[in-house]
Design an enzyme around this catalytic site. Structure first.
Site, PDB file in Angstrom:
ATOM      1  N   CYS A   1       6.720  -0.699   1.352  1.00 38.93           N
ATOM      2  CA  CYS A   1       7.734  -0.907   2.386  1.00 38.93           C
ATOM      3  C   CYS A   1       7.193  -0.495   3.757  1.00 38.93           C
ATOM      4  O   CYS A   1       6.142   0.145   3.857  1.00 38.93           O
ATOM      5  CB  CYS A   1       9.006  -0.142   2.051  1.00 38.93           C
TER       6      CYS A   1
ATOM      7  N   HIS B   1      12.383   0.564   7.133  1.00 44.30           N
ATOM      8  CA  HIS B   1      13.230   1.749   7.060  1.00 44.30           C
ATOM      9  C   HIS B   1      12.707   2.863   7.959  1.00 44.30           C
ATOM     10  O   HIS B   1      11.557   2.850   8.426  1.00 44.30           O
ATOM     11  CB  HIS B   1      13.357   2.242   5.613  1.00 44.30           C
TER      12      HIS B   1
END
Length: 532
Positions: A452, A433
């Site tokens: 992440c 992301h």
């Protein structure tokens, strides 16, 4: 991985259907001969089965002999064993009796004295040794990678096809090995470091200077130049105490290989890395060679690779590096998982559904201190069905963990996921992301996330993944990004992505790279490899 295995299997059947040499037509081993050999020389059931199956598939023809004598494959295999023994400092396959038997049989053929029993024994010893060697050199340790935090599917090897390939090679052919190309490249560097060890290793560098740069002089630069000359960063060693332009270039190259800031200045961090012993580096390479045994022999033509200790995402197109970008990975307490996935969807202006672990540790305590915490951080509460819930109706003091609803951050400039996220279904809730915290990419060590992976150039990645989708032009994407409307885009075909962990590897320029073991996984694997 399946394609690589199918290819090796196809090669095996092609080889097994082809006569190795017309002169070998009369050289046949009986099944009883094989049984008698293993009765006298018992091996594991797996090895015995491999040998028997190998000869069955070639109609029991000899592999290492023709009527004229031993084939070139014997010498090729001997060289392979010697190279392995030196590179891995492993004497397992240093067999003086086998070498003597090879020499005797060769002499007998030269004198036209053929001892059939001796020839049978050597034929089967060579084949047995080959399968034992292949298991150790190419298959890897028996412990499953999953037990060592590695969730990329392990490569399946066809050693019978490998042996057929060896038998058909002549003296000048390169020998096929059932390993990834990066394994072979790292072995070459391992041999270089074995040679450095034979010469006494790297010199210890001592200085009271915090930094040394161009035109300065210091006695330690003699050792620095010797180190960089041995490691092939410095092309010629002038053995002086002067910091020259060529030394600056060599220091910069060393820093690039070690993931340090490429200043060309000899600073404390650079000296610390230089003072890690050749034995430390050899061990580091051996650990990563074990990981490379688990990697598929052939991977897709187009894929993404995130190397966690390198803090980099590499984009491969047509099996070559296309471009790369910095990433931020999980901190040690929230390790990024090692696995393979396929990017199937891009979300623009995404909501961030906050994981329970973060809600429990960070969000709930913050709400109890400040009742306006959610609104201040552009967050909202919704039911599992996505229905909005009034924060004022929730008694936050009832909860210490695992709230029965979703807390999410709405799209916007401060959204933790930035303008987009890249989804690939997995069991670890990991995805790529964007991030509003761009300043973190300027740091050399970038393990700050909850697991992440934050991408420095997400827009460039998005455009690459959608380059064949004519419905999504850059102008259209930019228009969507100007809004706060969450928008999903399918990625077709799905893009393979490998989240890997390598602390030693050879890059596409042929440079040997080292990185720090940020999750202590090298130590964990080393205990398995060097247990004996």
């Amino acid at each position: 991985m399946k394609n690589a295995y199918l290819l090796s299997t196809l090669l095996f059947f092609l080889f097994s259907c082809k006569k190795t040499d017309q002169n070998s037509a009369d050289l046949i081993l009986g099944k009883a001969t094989i049984n008698a050999f293993f009765k006298a020389n018992p091996e594991s059931k797996k090895i015995e089965k491999e040998v028997e199956s190998f000869y069955q598939n070639r109609n029991f023809e000899y592999a290492w002999f023709t009527k004229n004598g031993m084939t070139q494959a014997v010498s090729n295999f001997q060289n392979q064993l010697q190279n392995y023994s030196f590179a891995f400092n492993d004497k397992t396959f240093k067999d003086e009796q086998l070498d003597t038997l090879i020499s005797n049989v060769k002499s007998n053929y030269e004198e036209s004295k053929i001892d059939v029993k001796q020839r049978e024994n050597l034929e089967l010893q060579l084949t047995t040794t080959f399968f034992k060697y292949s298991e150790k050199a190419f298959a890897g340790i028996k412990k499953t990678p999953r037990q060592l935090d590695w969730f990329i599917p392990r490569s399946k090897k066809n050693f019978q096809a490998t042996l057929e390939s060896l038998i058909l090679k002549d003296e000048n052919d390169s020998i096929y090995q059932p390993v990834n190309i990066y394994y072979s490249k790292l072995v070459e560097k391992l041999i270089l470091y074995r040679e450095i060890k034979k010469k006494g290793g790297f010199p210890i560098i001592k200085t009271d200077k915090k930094a040394l740069s161009i035109t300065q002089s210091d006695p330690c630069l003699i050792q620095v130049k010797q180190h960089l000359f041995l490691s092939e960063d410095l092309k010629s060693n002038d053995k002086t105490m002067l910091f020259t332009e060529s030394l600056k270039a060599a220091v910069s190259n060393f820093q690039q290989r070690l993931g340090l800031p490429e200043t060309g200045i000899l600073d404390t961090k650079t000296i610390i890395e230089m003072n890690k012993s050749v034995d430390f580096r050899i061990k580091q390479m051996l650990v990563n060679l074990e990981r490379l045994r688990w990697v598929p022999v052939e991977v897709e033509s187009d894929y993404l690779l995130v190397n966690i200790p390198e803090y980099k995402l590499h984009v491969f197109k047509d099996k070559k590096i296309f471009w790369e970008t910095n990433v931020v990975v999980g901190k040690e307490a929230n390790e990024t998982a090692i696995f393979k996935g396929k990017i199937s969807r891009i979300m623009l202006n995404p909501y961030w559904n906050i994981p329970n672990s973060i809600i429990n540790k960070e969000i709930l305590p913050a709400i109890k201190k400040d009742k306006n915490y959610l609104s201040k951080n552009n967050m909202e509460v919704v039911s599992y069905k996505g229905e909005p819930m009034k924060e004022s109706s929730i008694n936050w003091n009832e909860y210490t963990k695992n709230v029965p609803f979703i807390i999410r951050q709405k799209p916007g400039n401060d959204n933790a996921l930035g303008e987009m996220k890249f989804l690939f279904p997995n069991n670890f809730s990991i995805y790529l992301h964007d991030t509003p915290s761009k300043e973190l990419f300027d740091r050399n060590k970038r393990d700050f996330s909850h697991g992440c992976i934050r991408v420095e150039n997400p827009k460039k990645l998005m455009l690459y993944l959608l380059e064949n989708d004519k419905t999504w032009t850059q102008e259209k994407l930019d228009e969507v990004l100007k809004t706060d409307t969450e928008t999903g885009i399918s990625v077709k075909p799905n893009m393979p992505v490998y989240i890997a962990y390598f602390t030693a590897w050879v890059d596409h320029k042929g440079n040997l790279n080292f990185r720090n073991d940020i999750y202590n996984l090298d130590d964990k694997l080393a205990k398995e490899i060097f247990a004996d």
